[in-house]
Design a protein around this motif. Structure first.
Motif, PDB file in Angstrom:
ATOM      1  N   ILE A  83       0.835  -1.214   0.000  1.00  0.00           N
ATOM      2  CA  ILE A  83       0.000   0.000   0.000  1.00  0.00           C
ATOM      3  C   ILE A  83       0.867   1.260   0.000  1.00  0.00           C
ATOM      4  O   ILE A  83       0.524   2.253  -0.618  1.00  0.00           O
ATOM      5  CB  ILE A  83      -0.999  -0.017   1.191  1.00  0.00           C
ATOM      6  CG1 ILE A  83      -2.015  -1.153   0.970  1.00  0.00           C
ATOM      7  CG2 ILE A  83      -1.719   1.323   1.342  1.00  0.00           C
ATOM      8  CD1 ILE A  83      -3.052  -1.321   2.063  1.00  0.00           C
ATOM      9  N   GLU A  84       2.061   1.155   0.631  1.00  0.00           N
ATOM     10  CA  GLU A  84       2.929   2.344   0.682  1.00  0.00           C
ATOM     11  C   GLU A  84       3.361   2.801  -0.715  1.00  0.00           C
ATOM     12  O   GLU A  84       3.766   3.940  -0.898  1.00  0.00           O
ATOM     13  CB  GLU A  84       4.150   2.063   1.566  1.00  0.00           C
ATOM     14  CG  GLU A  84       5.017   0.936   1.058  1.00  0.00           C
ATOM     15  CD  GLU A  84       6.069   0.501   2.086  1.00  0.00           C
ATOM     16  OE1 GLU A  84       5.785   0.567   3.293  1.00  0.00           O
ATOM     17  OE2 GLU A  84       7.167   0.096   1.662  1.00  0.00           O
ATOM     18  N   LYS A  85       3.223   1.932  -1.709  1.00  0.00           N
ATOM     19  CA  LYS A  85       3.642   2.306  -3.069  1.00  0.00           C
ATOM     20  C   LYS A  85       2.665   3.236  -3.778  1.00  0.00           C
ATOM     21  O   LYS A  85       2.931   3.683  -4.898  1.00  0.00           O
ATOM     22  CB  LYS A  85       3.838   1.045  -3.914  1.00  0.00           C
ATOM     23  CG  LYS A  85       4.962   0.187  -3.392  1.00  0.00           C
ATOM     24  CD  LYS A  85       5.441  -0.784  -4.428  1.00  0.00           C
ATOM     25  CE  LYS A  85       6.656  -1.514  -3.885  1.00  0.00           C
ATOM     26  NZ  LYS A  85       7.238  -2.425  -4.818  1.00  0.00           N
ATOM     27  N   VAL A  86       1.521   3.483  -3.153  1.00  0.00           N
ATOM     28  CA  VAL A  86       0.518   4.340  -3.794  1.00  0.00           C
ATOM     29  C   VAL A  86       1.117   5.684  -4.189  1.00  0.00           C
ATOM     30  O   VAL A  86       0.805   6.257  -5.229  1.00  0.00           O
ATOM     31  CB  VAL A  86      -0.740   4.495  -2.882  1.00  0.00           C
ATOM     32  CG1 VAL A  86      -0.454   5.242  -1.612  1.00  0.00           C
ATOM     33  CG2 VAL A  86      -1.899   5.108  -3.615  1.00  0.00           C
ATOM     34  N   ASN A  87       2.034   6.151  -3.377  1.00  0.00           N
ATOM     35  CA  ASN A  87       2.673   7.443  -3.615  1.00  0.00           C
ATOM     36  C   ASN A  87       3.444   7.497  -4.939  1.00  0.00           C
ATOM     37  O   ASN A  87       3.495   8.524  -5.603  1.00  0.00           O
ATOM     38  CB  ASN A  87       3.626   7.727  -2.445  1.00  0.00           C
ATOM     39  CG  ASN A  87       4.012   9.185  -2.395  1.00  0.00           C
ATOM     40  OD1 ASN A  87       3.203  10.039  -2.741  1.00  0.00           O
ATOM     41  ND2 ASN A  87       5.223   9.466  -1.986  1.00  0.00           N
ATOM     42  N   GLU A  88       4.026   6.369  -5.324  1.00  0.00           N
ATOM     43  CA  GLU A  88       4.826   6.342  -6.560  1.00  0.00           C
ATOM     44  C   GLU A  88       3.955   6.392  -7.802  1.00  0.00           C
ATOM     45  O   GLU A  88       4.438   6.657  -8.893  1.00  0.00           O
ATOM     46  CB  GLU A  88       5.663   5.046  -6.615  1.00  0.00           C
ATOM     47  CG  GLU A  88       6.701   4.956  -5.518  1.00  0.00           C
ATOM     48  CD  GLU A  88       7.273   3.544  -5.386  1.00  0.00           C
ATOM     49  OE1 GLU A  88       7.204   2.747  -6.341  1.00  0.00           O
ATOM     50  OE2 GLU A  88       7.768   3.241  -4.273  1.00  0.00           O
ATOM     51  N   GLU A  89       2.678   6.095  -7.647  1.00  0.00           N
ATOM     52  CA  GLU A  89       1.801   5.976  -8.818  1.00  0.00           C
ATOM     53  C   GLU A  89       1.000   7.236  -9.112  1.00  0.00           C
ATOM     54  O   GLU A  89       0.470   7.390 -10.203  1.00  0.00           O
ATOM     55  CB  GLU A  89       0.828   4.800  -8.624  1.00  0.00           C
ATOM     56  CG  GLU A  89       1.513   3.468  -8.405  1.00  0.00           C
ATOM     57  CD  GLU A  89       2.457   3.100  -9.548  1.00  0.00           C
ATOM     58  OE1 GLU A  89       2.107   3.351 -10.715  1.00  0.00           O
ATOM     59  OE2 GLU A  89       3.559   2.587  -9.254  1.00  0.00           O
ATOM     60  N   ILE A  90       0.860   8.101  -8.132  1.00  0.00           N
ATOM     61  CA  ILE A  90       0.023   9.292  -8.318  1.00  0.00           C
ATOM     62  C   ILE A  90       0.908  10.485  -8.672  1.00  0.00           C
ATOM     63  O   ILE A  90       1.907  10.727  -7.995  1.00  0.00           O
ATOM     64  CB  ILE A  90      -0.785   9.575  -7.026  1.00  0.00           C
ATOM     65  CG1 ILE A  90      -1.753   8.417  -6.784  1.00  0.00           C
ATOM     66  CG2 ILE A  90      -1.533  10.899  -7.120  1.00  0.00           C
ATOM     67  CD1 ILE A  90      -2.655   8.563  -5.592  1.00  0.00           C
ATOM     68  N   PRO A  91       0.573  11.212  -9.750  1.00  0.00           N
ATOM     69  CA  PRO A  91       1.390  12.368 -10.115  1.00  0.00           C
ATOM     70  C   PRO A  91       1.507  13.338  -8.933  1.00  0.00           C
ATOM     71  O   PRO A  91       0.515  13.603  -8.250  1.00  0.00           O
ATOM     72  CB  PRO A  91       0.601  13.012 -11.271  1.00  0.00           C
ATOM     73  CG  PRO A  91      -0.396  12.002 -11.713  1.00  0.00           C
ATOM     74  CD  PRO A  91      -0.601  11.031 -10.602  1.00  0.00           C
ATOM     75  N   GLN A  92       2.705  13.820  -8.672  1.00  0.00           N
ATOM     76  CA  GLN A  92       2.935  14.637  -7.475  1.00  0.00           C
ATOM     77  C   GLN A  92       2.188  15.964  -7.494  1.00  0.00           C
ATOM     78  O   GLN A  92       1.910  16.538  -6.452  1.00  0.00           O
ATOM     79  CB  GLN A  92       4.446  14.865  -7.267  1.00  0.00           C
ATOM     80  CG  GLN A  92       5.193  13.605  -6.826  1.00  0.00           C
ATOM     81  CD  GLN A  92       4.641  12.962  -5.541  1.00  0.00           C
ATOM     82  OE1 GLN A  92       4.579  13.603  -4.503  1.00  0.00           O
ATOM     83  NE2 GLN A  92       4.217  11.701  -5.636  1.00  0.00           N
ATOM     84  N   ASP A  93       1.817  16.433  -8.684  1.00  0.00           N
ATOM     85  CA  ASP A  93       1.087  17.707  -8.744  1.00  0.00           C
ATOM     86  C   ASP A  93      -0.435  17.494  -8.765  1.00  0.00           C
ATOM     87  O   ASP A  93      -1.198  18.422  -8.968  1.00  0.00           O
ATOM     88  CB  ASP A  93       1.524  18.509  -9.972  1.00  0.00           C
ATOM     89  CG  ASP A  93       1.267  17.744 -11.270  1.00  0.00           C
ATOM     90  OD1 ASP A  93       0.918  16.534 -11.205  1.00  0.00           O
ATOM     91  OD2 ASP A  93       1.409  18.343 -12.354  1.00  0.00           O
ATOM     92  N   ALA A  94      -0.870  16.248  -8.544  1.00  0.00           N
ATOM     93  CA  ALA A  94      -2.318  15.954  -8.610  1.00  0.00           C
ATOM     94  C   ALA A  94      -3.032  16.491  -7.377  1.00  0.00           C
ATOM     95  O   ALA A  94      -2.461  16.565  -6.290  1.00  0.00           O
ATOM     96  CB  ALA A  94      -2.521  14.445  -8.698  1.00  0.00           C
ATOM     97  N   LYS A  95      -4.294  16.851  -7.559  1.00  0.00           N
ATOM     98  CA  LYS A  95      -5.150  17.101  -6.400  1.00  0.00           C
ATOM     99  C   LYS A  95      -6.096  15.899  -6.329  1.00  0.00           C
ATOM    100  O   LYS A  95      -6.917  15.677  -7.225  1.00  0.00           O
ATOM    101  CB  LYS A  95      -5.906  18.415  -6.555  1.00  0.00           C
ATOM    102  CG  LYS A  95      -6.676  18.746  -5.289  1.00  0.00           C
ATOM    103  CD  LYS A  95      -7.137  20.189  -5.245  1.00  0.00           C
ATOM    104  CE  LYS A  95      -7.865  20.456  -3.931  1.00  0.00           C
ATOM    105  NZ  LYS A  95      -8.521  21.757  -3.918  1.00  0.00           N
ATOM    106  N   VAL A  96      -5.936  15.135  -5.265  1.00  0.00           N
ATOM    107  CA  VAL A  96      -6.554  13.806  -5.204  1.00  0.00           C
ATOM    108  C   VAL A  96      -7.842  13.818  -4.382  1.00  0.00           C
ATOM    109  O   VAL A  96      -7.878  14.414  -3.303  1.00  0.00           O
ATOM    110  CB  VAL A  96      -5.562  12.795  -4.564  1.00  0.00           C
ATOM    111  CG1 VAL A  96      -6.201  11.414  -4.431  1.00  0.00           C
ATOM    112  CG2 VAL A  96      -4.274  12.725  -5.369  1.00  0.00           C
TER     113      VAL A  96
END
Ligand code: NZQ
Ligand code: ZN
Length: 386
Positions: A19-32
């Motif tokens: 689950i900790e890998k979720v960060n690697e998959e979401i664009p860093q400039d996204a508003k989630v």
């Protein structure tokens, strides 16, 4: 084997502590917008794991998506997407949360006035707002397919939608999540995945030898792990095989080049819409009657399934085919799942007629693998489930 084209773009991240890998998959400039259900993730630690992984990412939350994701609730989430200028969706949940997120992915970019039209007018979503998922409940396969089923309580409707724009960009499958799943939902997940395979297999032979064996291997794996998963959800080997089987059951692979039925789901969805019965349980109600009613058309595959999956060696083709139906029903019973409509409601009178009428009104005049089942056939099948 029939012709086919197959593309599945979803990236699967499978295994312990993923689950900790979720960060690697979401664009860093996204508003989630992080979407979840009734709160189980706050009790079992999944919420914390996801939040910790998303440190540094701008996240808005929307909780409270109910089982059988509800249109009215989803409209509230749609408003949040618009008000907050959300650019990326993250579903943390089972099929209901993921399906709700798919609806939102589509509705967020939909230009019409009423998003319900996406369902009633069967609008294919070519492009949706990008989204990923963290799966908390193995069952539907929604984490690796492009379909969704949305409920509208007001009108007691439950309709499907989909399109190539609705595959998750990624799905995180950590089998450890199943330790907190209640027994009832574990049994549901096993039954739903089992029926997904049957819908794509129990038709008529077209020489799809590999597809048949893919399907049979998933059924065999589910049968093998079912008692282990139910007895001890912390058994990681059983949990991981359960989870991967559910995904493989409905990620598009086993259906390529072979006919599909899906009539069980079509009738089952109506039973959920009318009575609120859990999705998987409606399938267990319809399956035995559907196979008995369509015995002639399905007996070759039923007999093959009896031999290869249940090791039935006695009798002729018809005996084996009949034994297959009995074995299937017994498997559902073994999981604690009742297989008669009257086990779930005493108010079943008129259900068959109502479903037949709904199919007629929607123009569903020929369903099943040969598009040969009429609303009158559906009426007779549903009557057999009483
Ligand atoms: O809402 P929360 O509090 O999260 O609780 C959920 C919910 O009550 C709970 N749960 C989920 N993960 C848990 C957990 N409880 C403890 N620990 C966890 N780790 O389980 C309950 C049921 O969840 P739900 O998402 O409704 O279950 P499921 O995954 O079976 O999804 C069912 C929905 O998917 C649709 C069904 O029609 C139904 O609406 N389907 C979607 C398909 C698809 N997109 O391909 C295909 C299927 O055939 C199906 O139609
Ligand atoms: Zn299903």
């Amino acid at each position: 084997m029939n012709n086919f084209e197959f593309k599945n773009p979803t990236k699967i991240i499978f295994g312990k502590d993923t689950i900790e890998k979720v960060n690697e998959e979401i664009p860093q400039d996204a508003k989630v917008l992080m979407l979840y259900g009734g709160g189980s993730i706050k009790k079992n630690g999944i919420y914390e794991q996801v939040k910790n992984a998303l440190t540094g990412v701008e996240v808005v939350e929307f909780g409270g998506i109910p089982a059988n994701p509800e249109y009215e609730t989803l409209l509230k989430a749609l408003q949040v997407i618009k008000d907050e200028n959300i650019t990326y969706l993250l579903a943390v949940g089972g099929g209901s949360v993921i399906d709700g997120t798919k609806f939102l992915s589509s509705a967020a970019l939909y230009e019409g006035d009423t998003p319900w039209d996406i369902l009633t007018e069967k609008i294919k979503t070519e492009k949706g707002m990008p989204f990923g998922t963290v799966l908390t409940l193995p069952a539907t396969g929604s984490e690796m397919n492009s379909g969704a089923v949305i409920t509208r309580k007001e009108t007691k409707e439950k309709l499907g939608m989909g399109g190539p724009g609705l595959f998750p960009q990624f799905s995180i499958l950590d089998p450890q999540v199943i330790v907190s799943i209640p027994q009832r939902q574990l049994a549901n997940g096993l039954t739903d995945a089992f029926t997904h395979v049957l819908e794509q297999y129990m038709t008529y032979p077209v020489g799809g030898l590999l597809q048949d064996r893919f399907a049979e291997s998933i059924l065999q794996t589910l049968i093998e792990v079912a008692p282990k998963v139910v007895k001890d959800p912390s058994n990681y080997e059983a949990a991981s095989n359960f989870m991967w089987s559910c995904t493989m059951a409905l990620n598009g692979l086993i259906k390529q080049g072979v006919p599909g039925d899906w009539a069980i789901h079509m009738m089952g969805h109506e039973l959920t819409a009318l009575f609120g019965i859990d999705h998987a349980r409606t399938l267990a109600v319809v399956t035995p009657s559907h196979y008995k009613y369509n015995f002639e058309a399905k007996k070759e595959k039923l007999a093959q399934y009896a031999e290869r999956v249940w090791n039935v060696t006695e009798g002729n083709q018809e005996d084996k085919a009949y034994a297959a139906i009995e074995k299937t029903e017994a498997f559902f019973h073994q999981l604690g799942i009742d297989t008669k409509l009257s086990d779930y409601t005493s108010d079943y009178k008129g259900t068959a007629e109502e479903i037949s009428k709904r199919f007629t009104d929607r123009g569903w005049n020929g369903i099943g693998e040969r598009q040969a089942l009429t609303p009158q056939d559906a009426e007779k099948i549903v009557k057999m489930t009483y």
